[in-house]
Design a protein around this motif. Structure first.
Motif, short mmCIF file in Angstrom:
data_model
loop_
_atom_site.label_atom_id
_atom_site.label_comp_id
_atom_site.label_asym_id
_atom_site.label_seq_id
_atom_site.Cartn_x
_atom_site.Cartn_y
_atom_site.Cartn_z
N UNK A 22 -0.82 21.27 -12.96
CA UNK A 22 -1.65 22.01 -12.28
C UNK A 22 -2.71 21.38 -11.60
N UNK A 23 -2.42 20.03 -11.23
CA UNK A 23 -3.74 19.14 -10.41
C UNK A 23 -3.24 19.29 -8.86
N UNK A 24 -4.32 19.49 -8.40
CA UNK A 24 -4.21 19.59 -6.64
C UNK A 24 -4.03 18.06 -6.49
N UNK A 25 -2.97 17.40 -6.44
CA UNK A 25 -2.80 16.05 -6.22
C UNK A 25 -2.91 15.58 -4.64
N UNK A 26 -3.89 14.85 -4.09
CA UNK A 26 -3.88 14.38 -2.83
C UNK A 26 -3.68 13.07 -3.03
N UNK A 27 -2.17 12.62 -2.76
CA UNK A 27 -1.92 11.47 -2.96
C UNK A 27 -1.67 10.83 -1.61
N UNK A 28 -1.84 9.49 -1.34
CA UNK A 28 -1.52 8.88 -0.11
C UNK A 28 -0.45 8.09 -0.48
N UNK A 29 0.51 8.08 0.43
CA UNK A 29 1.85 7.26 0.17
C UNK A 29 1.68 5.91 0.81
N UNK A 30 1.60 5.05 0.19
CA UNK A 30 1.58 3.28 0.74
C UNK A 30 2.76 2.95 0.98
N UNK A 31 2.85 2.60 2.27
CA UNK A 31 4.38 2.15 2.71
C UNK A 31 4.72 0.76 2.25
N UNK A 32 3.70 0.03 1.71
CA UNK A 32 3.90 -1.33 1.52
C UNK A 32 3.88 -1.65 -0.08
N UNK B 54 -7.53 12.56 -6.02
CA UNK B 54 -7.56 11.60 -4.97
C UNK B 54 -6.90 10.32 -5.58
N UNK B 55 -6.04 9.71 -4.85
CA UNK B 55 -5.42 8.52 -5.33
C UNK B 55 -4.35 7.95 -4.33
N UNK B 56 -3.66 6.92 -4.64
CA UNK B 56 -2.70 6.31 -3.66
C UNK B 56 -1.43 6.04 -4.67
N UNK B 57 -0.35 6.02 -4.09
CA UNK B 57 0.87 5.82 -4.79
C UNK B 57 1.88 4.93 -3.93
N UNK B 58 2.70 4.40 -4.51
CA UNK B 58 3.77 3.72 -3.49
C UNK B 58 4.96 4.63 -3.06
#
Length: 297
Positions: free
Chosen positions: A77-87, A57-61
């Motif tokens: 092989x990671x189940x990547x749950x990345x939230x995309x930051x719009x700014x 779980x993390x956050x990317x641009x």
């Protein structure tokens, strides 16, 4: 094998390895490379390559580096749950490596600093799962609520929890007392010798580990070339394992993350501490002999 959920930082590392002593205020020849980084993402990647079922779980641009990091994690092989930051951009760390191998890091957390409790997928928090939290998430004021929320969700679900102390300088700026208060009761703490000193004021790793068991049932101290030790508040003496021999030091960036990823699977399976420590030292040595913080293929 127990599923591991990692919450933490995602970075792109710009690693500059100087060929000679740094010529301050002038030019120094160097080898500059770009790699995926971030303590949380590194540990998740190593865990997946080692065969663990892992979600991150993390956050990317909303940028090309963020997309590359996302694809890289999935490739491992990671189940990547990345939230995309719009700014905010994807986090970046400039790693300066001297000709003697000493590392200095200049970090811009970028999107990591905006990780929020709402970014935590609730379906990942359940019994029979382990949470590993990168200390950077707690140390960074912007993501602290997300880190505390992850700990709370894990505790409510009856998950086992481990926390890594991240880095000594930002840990010292944050303060030992708040960090210990936030993480009190976590089953396993990872710290290196500098971080353990910040938390306890003790130079000796064994003494520091004994002090830390007042807050954590189990403590692992990473001691670089001297290996690592494990200590529990139910044992009179620590368990110590020597570091694996290294033929050639290529880059030590992320070696501590690799150690934690090597330690966790056997520890979660209930293997003896010495076996888990040896597994961590093996993976750390592998990382040191490879350019970049992420696993080699």
């Amino acid at each position: 094998m127990t599923r591991v959920v990692v919450v933490g930082d995602l970075m792109t590392d710009a690693v500059a390895r100087a060929r000679y002593a740094l010529a301050r205020a002038s030019d120094t020849p160097a080898i500059v490379t770009m790699h995926g980084g971030g303590s949380g993402a590194n540990i998740a990647s190593w865990l997946a390559v080692e065969g663990a079922e892992v979600a991150y779980i993390g956050r990317r641009g909303a940028d090309i580096t963020g997309r590359n990091r996302d694809m890289e994690l999935m490739g491992y092989g990671v189940d990547a749950r990345l939230v995309m930051d719009p700014e905010r951009p994807t986090g970046t760390c400039v790693v300066l490596v001297t000709h003697k191998g000493e590392r200095t890091m200049l970090s811009d957390p970028g999107a990591n600093a905006a990780l929020s409790p709402e970014d935590l997928p609730r379906d990942l928090f359940g019994s029979g799962t382990h949470l590993h939290l990168s200390g950077y998430t707690l140390i960074n004021e912007g993501s602290r609520d997300a880190g505390l929320a992850a700990l709370d969700l894990a505790r409510r679900a009856g998950m086992s929890i481990s926390v890594d102390c991240a880095s000594s300088a930002p840990l010292e700026r944050t303060g030992a007392e708040p960090f210990l208060e936030w993480t009190n009761g976590v089953k396993l703490l990872f710290a290196n010798t500098d971080q353990a000193k910040v938390l306890t004021g003790r130079d000796d790793p064994e003494a520091a580990a004994k002090v830390l068991t007042a807050w954590f049932p189990q403590v692992v101290i990473k001691m670089n070339a001297e290996g690592a030790l494990w200590f529990s508040n139910g044992r009179p003496d620590p368990v110590h394992v020597a570091a694996d021999p290294v033929d050639k030091i290529v880059d030590g960036t992320g070696a501590g993350d690799a150690f934690s990823a090597g330690f966790l699977p056997p520890w979660l399976e209930g293997k003896p501490p010495a076996e888990a420590l040896a597994s961590g030292c093996r993976l750390a040595a592998k990382a040191i002999m490879h350019l970049g913080a992420r696993p080699p293929f």
